[in-house]
Design an enzyme around this catalytic site. Structure first.
Site, short mmCIF file in Angstrom:
data_model
loop_
_atom_site.label_atom_id
_atom_site.label_comp_id
_atom_site.label_asym_id
_atom_site.label_seq_id
_atom_site.Cartn_x
_atom_site.Cartn_y
_atom_site.Cartn_z
N PRO A 39 0.84 -1.20 0.00
CA PRO A 39 0.00 0.00 0.00
C PRO A 39 0.88 1.25 0.00
CG PRO A 39 0.08 -0.93 2.20
CD PRO A 39 0.88 -1.84 1.32
N HIS B 138 9.15 4.86 3.36
CA HIS B 138 9.35 4.97 4.80
C HIS B 138 9.59 3.62 5.45
CE1 HIS B 138 7.49 8.88 3.83
NE2 HIS B 138 8.30 9.29 4.77
N GLY C 101 13.56 -4.63 -1.21
CA GLY C 101 14.56 -5.08 -2.17
C GLY C 101 14.14 -6.26 -3.03
#
Length: 392
Positions: A38, A211, A246
């Site tokens: 999200p 974040h 990643g």
């Protein structure tokens, strides 16, 4: 039986259990489970529904403001209504059981105390399959507990209402049992999430874009340590672990499964999809970037240069290296840097803009539709796993 054989048998049983559990919790998904994160200003109902169409689990972003007059509330209602319409147009989708997508929320705002009053009822009306929670303010430690309790209460009320309604279909009468997904960056935070009742813990490694925890480890060490903690300290609970950070292709997914994850979360990979809300210049920047170790960086300055000082100090973010970052390193005062950024934005100078990106950006070389990304990544993972099996 030799120790190596016992370990192989145990790993095989764990993967089988993971497969059955994810498909039981999220009917219609395929193994391995591919999840679109999200992402604010990126994720939307179209992107999420296309991931679902390819048997993955797509999330929309529900926002971070919860006051009764917050514009995020009608926007959430609109997004969920649109998601239902999009999913109903897909022959294989059964929205009678609820929406087979998830919704993500950021919780550091003081107004998170209104979640149960304003947001949980919207979710109960639309019944998404999962609710993703991230970034409670460490100065308000009860926030996460209260939000999870509000979700459980709303789900219980929804289920009670459905079962007592004589006109309910059998699928609707089953009620609503959303899986509570909590994103963390440390084992300590994962333990707290488990104690508070999380069904899924997203172990987000430092390679992630956007974040994340300032103090962070890579998924290679974080995921197995979180998995071990869950198994050893909560043996009687069904708690899944997803890997994030990643991961951009099937090799990353296969590695995540080997580390003990039951699902793999992709963010940056979906930013370039045509269905995402990312601006074109961000797609172009991501597609042209390489060597994420050198060309992405974790820093507070990505937020501060945009005038965003709202995130608690526990969290920073990873983005592509940009001119404002170089100016900050060179010693430019943040007030001057922010003013320069604002002027560049007003002139349409995208060279100074912030583009969130994980360190896997060098693996992203094309921008196919979200459904194709989901299918291709899953097939690559299966191919890698089968190849490893054949080589042993």
């Amino acid at each position: 039986m030799p120790a190596a054989a016992r370990r192989t048998q145990s790993q095989s049983q764990s993967q089988s259990q993971a497969q059955s559990r994810m498909q039981r919790w999220f009917p219609g998904t395929a193994h391995p489970l591919i999840v679109s994160a999200p992402m604010a200003f990126v994720s939307n109902p179209r992107l999420a529904s296309e991931v679902v169409r390819a048997d993955g689990l797509g999330f929309i972003q529900g926002g971070r403001t919860f006051k009764p007059d917050s514009p995020a509330l009608p926007q959430l209602e609109e997004q969920l209504t649109l998601a239902k319409a999009l999913l109903q147009s897909q022959p294989s989708s059964d929205t009678g059981r609820g929406l087979p997508i998830g919704v993500g929320f950021v919780l550091f705002s003081e107004c998170a105390v209104f979640f149960g009053e304003t947001t949980a009822p919207i979710l109960a009306r639309h019944r998404p399959a999962a609710v993703w929670l991230f970034a409670p303010d460490p100065d308000r430690p009860d926030t996460l507990r209260r939000v999870i309790e509000a979700l459980r209460a709303a789900a219980a009320a929804s289920s009670s209402s459905a079962s007592s309604s004589s006109s309910s279909s059998s699928s609707a009468a089953a009620g609503w049992n959303p899986r509570v997904v909590v994103q963390v960056g440390t084992v300590a935070a994962a333990r707290q999430a488990a104690e508070l009742g999380a069904d899924v813990i997203v172990a987000q490694g430092a390679d992630a874009g956007g974040h994340q925890f300032v103090k962070a480890a890579g998924v290679v060490s974080l995921v197995p340590e979180v998995r071990d903690m869950v198994q050893n300290e909560f043996p009687d609970r069904e708690i899944a672990v997803w890997a994030a950070g990643g991961i951009a292709d099937g090799r990353g997914v296969a590695a995540a499964l080997a580390l003990g994850a039951e699902g793999a979360v992709l963010g940056t990979r979906y930013m370039v999809a045509p269905e995402s809300d990312a601006e074109d210049y961000k797609r172009e920047a991501l597609l042209s970037a390489s060597d994420g170790a050198a060309n992405t960086i974790k820093s507070y300055v990505h937020d501060h240069v945009q005038g965003n000082w709202t995130w608690p100090a526990l969290y920073d973010a990873r983005a592509l290296v940009h001119q404002s970052y170089h100016d900050d390193v060179a010693g430019m005062a943040i007030q001057d840097n922010e003013a320069r950024y604002k002027a560049a934005k007003e002139k349409g100078d995208t060279s100074m803009m912030v583009t969130w990106s994980g360190s896997s950006v060098g693996l992203i070389r094309s921008a196919p539709p979200a459904a194709e990304i989901t299918k291709t990544v899953r097939e690559e993972a299966v191919e890698v796993i089968n190849g490893l099996k054949a080589s042993l």
